[in-house]
Enzyme design. Structure first.
Site, PDB file in Angstrom:
ATOM      1  N   LYS A  11      46.637  12.463 -50.619  1.00 41.27           N
ATOM      2  CA  LYS A  11      47.755  12.429 -51.575  1.00 41.27           C
ATOM      3  C   LYS A  11      47.694  11.149 -52.390  1.00 41.27           C
ATOM      4  O   LYS A  11      47.103  10.142 -51.969  1.00 41.27           O
ATOM      5  CB  LYS A  11      49.116  12.538 -50.878  1.00 41.27           C
ATOM      6  CG  LYS A  11      49.477  11.371 -49.931  1.00 41.27           C
ATOM      7  CD  LYS A  11      50.167  10.196 -50.599  1.00 41.27           C
ATOM      8  CE  LYS A  11      50.384   9.034 -49.642  1.00 41.27           C
ATOM      9  NZ  LYS A  11      50.563   7.724 -50.165  1.00 41.27           N
ATOM     10  N   PRO A  95      39.188   7.801 -48.305  1.00 37.85           N
ATOM     11  CA  PRO A  95      39.056   6.393 -47.920  1.00 37.85           C
ATOM     12  C   PRO A  95      40.114   5.997 -46.886  1.00 37.85           C
ATOM     13  O   PRO A  95      41.256   6.462 -46.950  1.00 37.85           O
ATOM     14  CB  PRO A  95      39.263   5.636 -49.234  1.00 37.85           C
ATOM     15  CG  PRO A  95      39.036   6.632 -50.318  1.00 37.85           C
ATOM     16  CD  PRO A  95      39.347   7.982 -49.752  1.00 37.85           C
ATOM     17  N   VAL A  96      39.702   5.161 -45.926  1.00 41.48           N
ATOM     18  CA  VAL A  96      40.598   4.743 -44.827  1.00 41.48           C
ATOM     19  C   VAL A  96      41.407   3.512 -45.262  1.00 41.48           C
ATOM     20  O   VAL A  96      40.880   2.642 -45.968  1.00 41.48           O
ATOM     21  CB  VAL A  96      39.751   4.417 -43.572  1.00 41.48           C
ATOM     22  CG1 VAL A  96      40.613   3.837 -42.455  1.00 41.48           C
ATOM     23  CG2 VAL A  96      39.038   5.677 -43.080  1.00 41.48           C
ATOM     24  N   ALA A  97      42.651   3.462 -44.809  1.00 39.05           N
ATOM     25  CA  ALA A  97      43.558   2.340 -45.147  1.00 39.05           C
ATOM     26  C   ALA A  97      43.572   2.106 -46.648  1.00 39.05           C
ATOM     27  O   ALA A  97      43.314   1.006 -47.130  1.00 39.05           O
ATOM     28  CB  ALA A  97      43.163   1.078 -44.385  1.00 39.05           C
ATOM     29  N   ALA A  98      43.861   3.162 -47.368  1.00 37.73           N
ATOM     30  CA  ALA A  98      43.714   3.137 -48.825  1.00 37.73           C
ATOM     31  C   ALA A  98      44.961   3.568 -49.571  1.00 37.73           C
ATOM     32  O   ALA A  98      44.986   3.538 -50.798  1.00 37.73           O
ATOM     33  CB  ALA A  98      42.550   4.046 -49.218  1.00 37.73           C
ATOM     34  N   MET A 100      46.201   6.702 -49.237  1.00 34.73           N
ATOM     35  CA  MET A 100      46.010   8.120 -49.579  1.00 34.73           C
ATOM     36  C   MET A 100      46.360   9.047 -48.423  1.00 34.73           C
ATOM     37  O   MET A 100      46.043  10.245 -48.446  1.00 34.73           O
ATOM     38  CB  MET A 100      44.573   8.357 -50.032  1.00 34.73           C
ATOM     39  CG  MET A 100      44.221   7.519 -51.254  1.00 34.73           C
ATOM     40  SD  MET A 100      42.664   7.983 -51.963  1.00 34.73           S
ATOM     41  CE  MET A 100      43.132   9.462 -52.853  1.00 34.73           C
ATOM     42  N   ALA A 101      46.993   8.490 -47.401  1.00 34.34           N
ATOM     43  CA  ALA A 101      47.507   9.267 -46.256  1.00 34.34           C
ATOM     44  C   ALA A 101      46.421  10.042 -45.509  1.00 34.34           C
ATOM     45  O   ALA A 101      46.693  11.119 -44.975  1.00 34.34           O
ATOM     46  CB  ALA A 101      48.629  10.211 -46.698  1.00 34.34           C
ATOM     47  N   GLY A 103      44.857   9.534 -42.576  1.00 35.82           N
ATOM     48  CA  GLY A 103      45.146   9.749 -41.156  1.00 35.82           C
ATOM     49  C   GLY A 103      46.301  10.732 -40.972  1.00 35.82           C
ATOM     50  O   GLY A 103      46.257  11.603 -40.102  1.00 35.82           O
ATOM     51  N   SER A 104      47.323  10.598 -41.799  1.00 40.54           N
ATOM     52  CA  SER A 104      48.487  11.496 -41.699  1.00 40.54           C
ATOM     53  C   SER A 104      48.073  12.930 -41.999  1.00 40.54           C
ATOM     54  O   SER A 104      48.549  13.878 -41.362  1.00 40.54           O
ATOM     55  CB  SER A 104      49.571  11.090 -42.707  1.00 40.54           C
ATOM     56  OG  SER A 104      49.944   9.762 -42.502  1.00 40.54           O
ATOM     57  N   ASP A 137      54.516  10.209 -43.250  1.00 38.11           N
ATOM     58  CA  ASP A 137      53.864  11.020 -44.287  1.00 38.11           C
ATOM     59  C   ASP A 137      53.372  12.374 -43.778  1.00 38.11           C
ATOM     60  O   ASP A 137      52.931  13.210 -44.564  1.00 38.11           O
ATOM     61  CB  ASP A 137      52.628  10.279 -44.846  1.00 38.11           C
ATOM     62  CG  ASP A 137      53.006   9.228 -45.876  1.00 38.11           C
ATOM     63  OD1 ASP A 137      54.159   9.263 -46.364  1.00 38.11           O
ATOM     64  OD2 ASP A 137      52.148   8.398 -46.205  1.00 38.11           O
TER      65      ASP A 137
HETATM   66  P1  ATP Z   1      49.111   5.834 -45.965  1.00 40.10           P
HETATM   67  O1  ATP Z   1      48.795   6.299 -47.338  1.00 40.10           O
HETATM   68  O2  ATP Z   1      49.907   6.841 -45.158  1.00 40.10           O
HETATM   69  O3  ATP Z   1      49.637   4.441 -45.923  1.00 40.10           O
HETATM   70  P2  ATP Z   1      46.508   4.903 -45.391  1.00 40.10           P
HETATM   71  O4  ATP Z   1      45.581   5.562 -46.334  1.00 40.10           O
HETATM   72  O5  ATP Z   1      46.975   3.546 -45.767  1.00 40.10           O
HETATM   73  O6  ATP Z   1      47.736   5.834 -45.153  1.00 40.10           O
HETATM   74  P3  ATP Z   1      44.930   5.737 -43.124  1.00 40.10           P
HETATM   75  O7  ATP Z   1      43.594   5.903 -43.758  1.00 40.10           O
HETATM   76  O8  ATP Z   1      45.674   6.978 -42.800  1.00 40.10           O
HETATM   77  O9  ATP Z   1      45.847   4.754 -43.995  1.00 40.10           O
HETATM   78  O10 ATP Z   1      44.752   4.891 -41.776  1.00 40.10           O
HETATM   79  C1  ATP Z   1      45.103   3.586 -41.629  1.00 40.10           C
HETATM   80  C2  ATP Z   1      44.785   3.103 -40.212  1.00 40.10           C
HETATM   81  O11 ATP Z   1      45.010   4.109 -39.245  1.00 40.10           O
HETATM   82  C3  ATP Z   1      43.354   2.672 -40.082  1.00 40.10           C
HETATM   83  O12 ATP Z   1      43.353   1.318 -39.752  1.00 40.10           O
HETATM   84  C4  ATP Z   1      42.737   3.515 -38.980  1.00 40.10           C
HETATM   85  O13 ATP Z   1      42.065   2.761 -38.013  1.00 40.10           O
HETATM   86  C5  ATP Z   1      43.922   4.217 -38.322  1.00 40.10           C
HETATM   87  N1  ATP Z   1      43.638   5.653 -38.112  1.00 40.10           N
HETATM   88  C6  ATP Z   1      44.010   6.367 -37.054  1.00 40.10           C
HETATM   89  N2  ATP Z   1      43.630   7.642 -37.152  1.00 40.10           N
HETATM   90  C7  ATP Z   1      43.007   7.774 -38.325  1.00 40.10           C
HETATM   91  C8  ATP Z   1      42.394   8.874 -38.991  1.00 40.10           C
HETATM   92  N3  ATP Z   1      42.325  10.086 -38.449  1.00 40.10           N
HETATM   93  N4  ATP Z   1      41.871   8.643 -40.217  1.00 40.10           N
HETATM   94  C9  ATP Z   1      41.944   7.418 -40.763  1.00 40.10           C
HETATM   95  N5  ATP Z   1      42.489   6.344 -40.171  1.00 40.10           N
HETATM   96  C10 ATP Z   1      43.035   6.507 -38.963  1.00 40.10           C
END
Ligand code: ATP
Length: 290
Positions: A11, A95-98, A100-101, A103-104, A137
């Site tokens: 998202k 992308p992780v911790a980006a 874009m939700a 993990g959610s 989220d």
């Molecule tokens: P949001 O937009 O909800 O703030 P985000 O994009 O900032 O999410 P995610 O990529 O969902 O963040 O993940 C952030 C943290 O959660 C990471 O540090 C990661 O180690 C942990 N995490 C746990 N499970 C997952 C998963 N399935 N995918 C990605 N990260 C995960």
């Protein structure tokens, strides 16, 4: 059915306002959410041996209870007294911790998969009630499409679909924790709040320029000073044909809205070559539901 393959969609936030901090420490938000055609892939299989096994293409991601996929699976297994196990292949592209939700959305996909695999008969609303226990989220990631999220992000109202356009997504080579951003946000001292209702009206009217004028994200007040590359990416997109550009969620991902596919593609290739972005995607707004 003993196996299911799913796409967990990313998202962006087309508008993001924070109204204040609640006594329980959470922030009261008003956000316009939009799913994109960027996704993680999950294969969820029922196994005879109990337990949850996760295999993922990202070696640094936890595969234990610290993974949201694991948390969602365990919550459902406990509530519905499921004695079999689950084997989950998780291919991460979001992308992780980006912001874009990712993990959610993975957690939402697991709840959806388990509802089908174990014939639990949960309606979308009931799945969303469970999802919020994993993260604010997650209910939206089950709902998908264009929506207004209020409360801590869990109170959702479906909105008329965002008019078709192209979305250029660029994540700079930094990771930002959502906790850091909300922890450093001075919600009471914000001097600017985006006009979320005006944005929704412009979107409903298909007025891209009105949308671009009114989009805004108060979390930029924390993330942009810490990572100036975010502003550079926004400016780059605006100078290269984007109608509007903004940070998504707590960042650091930046997106640009385009009506001109040629300009979007050209900017996509230029950003791929630049050092400003570690990951670049070109998507459209994607209103498919589960
Ligand atoms: P949001 O937009 O909800 O703030 P985000 O994009 O900032 O999410 P995610 O990529 O969902 O963040 O993940 C952030 C943290 O959660 C990471 O540090 C990661 O180690 C942990 N995490 C746990 N499970 C997952 C998963 N399935 N995918 C990605 N990260 C995960």
């Amino acid at each position: 059915m003993r196996e299911i393959r799913l796409r967990a969609l990313a998202k962006i936030n087309l508008a993001l306002d924070v109204l204040g901090k609640r006594e329980d420490g959470y922030h009261e938000v008003r956000m316009v959410m939009q799913t994109l055609n960027i996704f993680d892939k999950l294969n969820v299989r029922v196994t005879r041996e109990p337990g949850i096994r996760i295999v993922t293409n990202l070696s640094y991601l936890p595969v234990n209870e610290n993974n949201l996929v694991y948390k969602a699976a365990r919550m459902m297994m406990e509530e519905f007294e499921i004695l079999e196990g689950l084997s989950i292949d998780l291919y991460k592209y979001i992308p992780v911790a980006a912001g874009m939700a990712g993990g959610s959305s993975d957690a939402a996909a697991v709840i959806f998969a388990m509802n089908k695999l174990f014939r639990l008969g949960l309606t979308l609303d009931k799945m969303m009630d469970r999802g919020v226990k994993i993260g604010a989220d997650v209910p939206y990631c089950l709902m998908r499409g264009t929506a207004l999220a209020e409360g801590i992000g869990e109170r959702l109202t479906r909105l008329p679909a965002c008019p078709p356009c192209f979305v250029l997504v660029a994540k700079p080579p930094v990771n930002v924790s959502t906790k850091f951003v909300y922890g450093n946000l001075k919600a009471d001292e914000l001097t600017y709040h985006p006009d979320v209702d005006g944005f929704i009206e412009a979107m409903a009217a298909g007025d891209f320029y009105g949308m671009a004028d009114l989009m805004g994200n108060v979390l930029e007040t924390v993330t942009v000073p810490a990572y100036p590359v975010i502003d550079q990416l926004k400016q780059f997109m605006l100078e290269h044909g984007a109608i509007g550009a903004m940070m998504s969620g707590s960042g650091p991902t930046v997106f640009g809205l385009y009506t001109d596919l040629t300009a979007a593609k050209q900017t996509f290739y230029e950003l791929k070559k630049s050092r400003m972005a570690a990951v670049v995607y070109l998507s459209d707004v994607y209103n498919v539901t589960y």
